[in-house]
Design an enzyme around this catalytic site. Structure first.
Site, short mmCIF file in Angstrom:
data_model
loop_
_atom_site.label_atom_id
_atom_site.label_comp_id
_atom_site.label_asym_id
_atom_site.label_seq_id
_atom_site.Cartn_x
_atom_site.Cartn_y
_atom_site.Cartn_z
N GLY A 16 -12.28 50.98 -17.98
CA GLY A 16 -11.34 50.61 -16.91
C GLY A 16 -11.65 51.31 -15.60
O GLY A 16 -11.59 50.71 -14.53
N CYS A 17 -12.00 52.59 -15.69
CA CYS A 17 -12.29 53.36 -14.48
C CYS A 17 -13.57 52.88 -13.81
O CYS A 17 -13.67 52.86 -12.57
CB CYS A 17 -12.36 54.85 -14.81
SG CYS A 17 -10.78 55.48 -15.44
N THR A 18 -14.52 52.45 -14.59
CA THR A 18 -15.76 51.91 -14.03
C THR A 18 -15.49 50.58 -13.35
O THR A 18 -15.98 50.33 -12.24
CB THR A 18 -16.83 51.75 -15.14
OG1 THR A 18 -17.11 53.06 -15.68
CG2 THR A 18 -18.10 51.13 -14.61
#
Length: 155
Positions: free
Chosen positions: A44-46
């Site tokens: 998700g952060c990527t």
């Protein structure tokens, strides 16, 4: 007490991926986006970081500063930036995540029946006068930059 649109943005100084200090109050006169995220190089952060990267030109055209904030250290940030060609600055807010706490972006989370303290995925827009312009507490990681550009009338 929870921050509200119109409140002064709490000032802070945090180290970036190169160990250099970034102070929010030194950016007065510019619109600033702070996006809080849980961990470098996770799915998700990527997606969120790459969405900002892919829309970077639009933010740059409008002289908007973008800062990703997590509790990861400088070495982790440097690797994340290099791996995904991120053009913006990542800041380190290590435990006890004092800055994220000021922005109500660190607290109790639940995952698979387990409770723990962690970074919330929130985004804050700060106007040129240093006031909270917009708060996003329900963030869709893959499209946050798109949402910001649309909501700010910059798409």
């Amino acid at each position: 007490m929870a921050l509200q649109v119109g409140d002064p943005a709490p000032d802070f100084t945090l180290p970036n991926q190169d160990g250099e200090s970034v102070q929010l109050s030194s950016l007065k006169g510019k619109r600033v986006i702070l996006y809080f995220y849980p961990k470098d190089d996770t799915p998700g952060c990527t997606k969120e970081a790459c969405n900002f990267r892919d829309r970077w030109g639009r933010f740059e055209e409008h002289n908007i500063k973008v800062f990703g904030i997590s509790k990861d250290n400088a070495a982790s940030h440097t690797k994340f930036i290099s791996k995904h060609s991120l053009p913006f600055t990542l800041l380190t807010d290590e435990e006890p995540c004092a800055v994220a706490s000021l922005y109500n972006s660190y607290g109790l989370k639940k995952f698979m029946g387990r409770e723990y303290m962690g970074m919330m995925r929130h985004t804050v827009v700060i106007d040129a006068e240093g006031r909270i312009e917009r708060l996003y507490l329900k963030v869709k990681a893959a499209t946050m930059a798109d949402t910001l550009l649309s909501d700010l009338g910059l798409d």
